[in-house]
Design an enzyme around this catalytic site. Sequence first.
Site, short mmCIF file in Angstrom:
data_model
loop_
_atom_site.label_atom_id
_atom_site.label_comp_id
_atom_site.label_asym_id
_atom_site.label_seq_id
_atom_site.Cartn_x
_atom_site.Cartn_y
_atom_site.Cartn_z
CG ASP A 50 -1.92 -1.06 1.30
OD1 ASP A 50 -3.08 -0.80 0.96
OD2 ASP A 50 -1.57 -2.17 1.71
CG ASP A 116 -7.74 2.24 -2.46
OD1 ASP A 116 -6.65 1.79 -2.04
OD2 ASP A 116 -8.84 1.85 -2.03
CG LEU A 118 -2.89 -3.26 -2.56
CD1 LEU A 118 -1.58 -3.75 -1.93
CD2 LEU A 118 -4.05 -4.06 -1.98
CB THR A 121 -5.29 -3.68 2.19
OG1 THR A 121 -5.03 -2.53 1.39
CG2 THR A 121 -4.06 -4.00 3.02
CB THR A 192 -18.82 -6.04 1.98
OG1 THR A 192 -17.64 -6.16 2.78
CG2 THR A 192 -20.04 -6.42 2.83
CG HIS A 195 -16.14 -4.32 5.91
ND1 HIS A 195 -15.48 -4.09 7.10
CD2 HIS A 195 -15.20 -4.23 4.94
CE1 HIS A 195 -14.20 -3.85 6.85
NE2 HIS A 195 -14.01 -3.93 5.54
N GLY A 217 -12.89 -5.32 -2.15
CA GLY A 217 -12.47 -4.22 -3.00
C GLY A 217 -13.58 -3.65 -3.88
CE LYS A 221 -17.62 -5.57 -2.51
NZ LYS A 221 -16.28 -5.19 -2.04
CG ASP A 244 -12.62 2.62 -0.91
OD1 ASP A 244 -11.59 1.95 -1.07
OD2 ASP A 244 -13.02 3.01 0.20
#
Length: 306
Positions: A50, A116, A118, A121, A192, A195, A217, A221, A244
């Site tokens: 990152d 962003d 990476l 992550t 997700t 999350h 990510g 998506k 993102d």
Amino acid sequence: MAEKAALIARLVASSVTAATKAGKIIRDVMSGGELQIIEKKKNDIQTEADRSAQKCIVTSLSKQFPDVTIIGEEGPSDSDVPSEWIVTDMDEEVLNVKLPEELQNISAEDLCVWVDPLDGTREYAQGLVEHVTVLVGVAVKDKAIGGVIHQPYFKNTETGSLGRTIWGIDGVGIGGFKTIPPPDGKRIITTTRSHLNSTVQAALDALQPDEIVQVGGAGHKVMLLLEGRAHAYVFASKGCKRWDTCAPEAILYAAGGKLTDLHGERYPYNSDTAHPNKGGVLATAPGQEHQWYLNRIPSEVRQKLV
């Protein structure tokens, strides 16, 4: 050629080469085996990849466009950047695009780049490298206009080489990739992987999908939408950030899709805006009826995303 191209074209063209270089750095860190993981806050980690990828992108773009605001997920860095990480060449395909008239004379002060370095992550640290993307988004005032998604671990079946870079400019189209429509007769939703909570689940349940694809990510998506592997990307949570979604949003609109919050509003991407995407994320593949999904999000879900 580069000096004759409009600022937007040069900035996106440079973002393509910088993101591609960052992808190689990400692979090199993984190959070296020293990820040097730190926890920025709960459920939010950072690796050496990152940090290094961001130095590559931000330094490369800053040297060429010193008057453009650049915001990276990993914050500013004062450490030295190896000279081999700094790229100044530009993608010729992007330099040759015909921009809409309203994008031909944009000033640097109206631009903001969201990086962003990476995306995905957690998945990267777990070895799920196909989820990883590098994201560079370009906004004019509030609006996401241009974007680059680089997939460091995409395998080219013809050459065996790794890495694929997709770019898009709203009003121009996309390059590096040809979109594929999702299948008719079913509804596939991506969301997700790490999350998932009751609010996210409530939104998914209301849409009655035939299949749910949980991946890491935002960039990954949105690529599923463009590849025809999902009809919509739904994330009823405040966890996403501007870096993102800026690049994926710009590319999705350039391809004919949409990305908004769960209230149907597009996020502002000016340099003064807040970073969290508090309204969640709803993205739909080209050809899908975005409003259909919005209409079915329960009001109690939307009330939690204000």
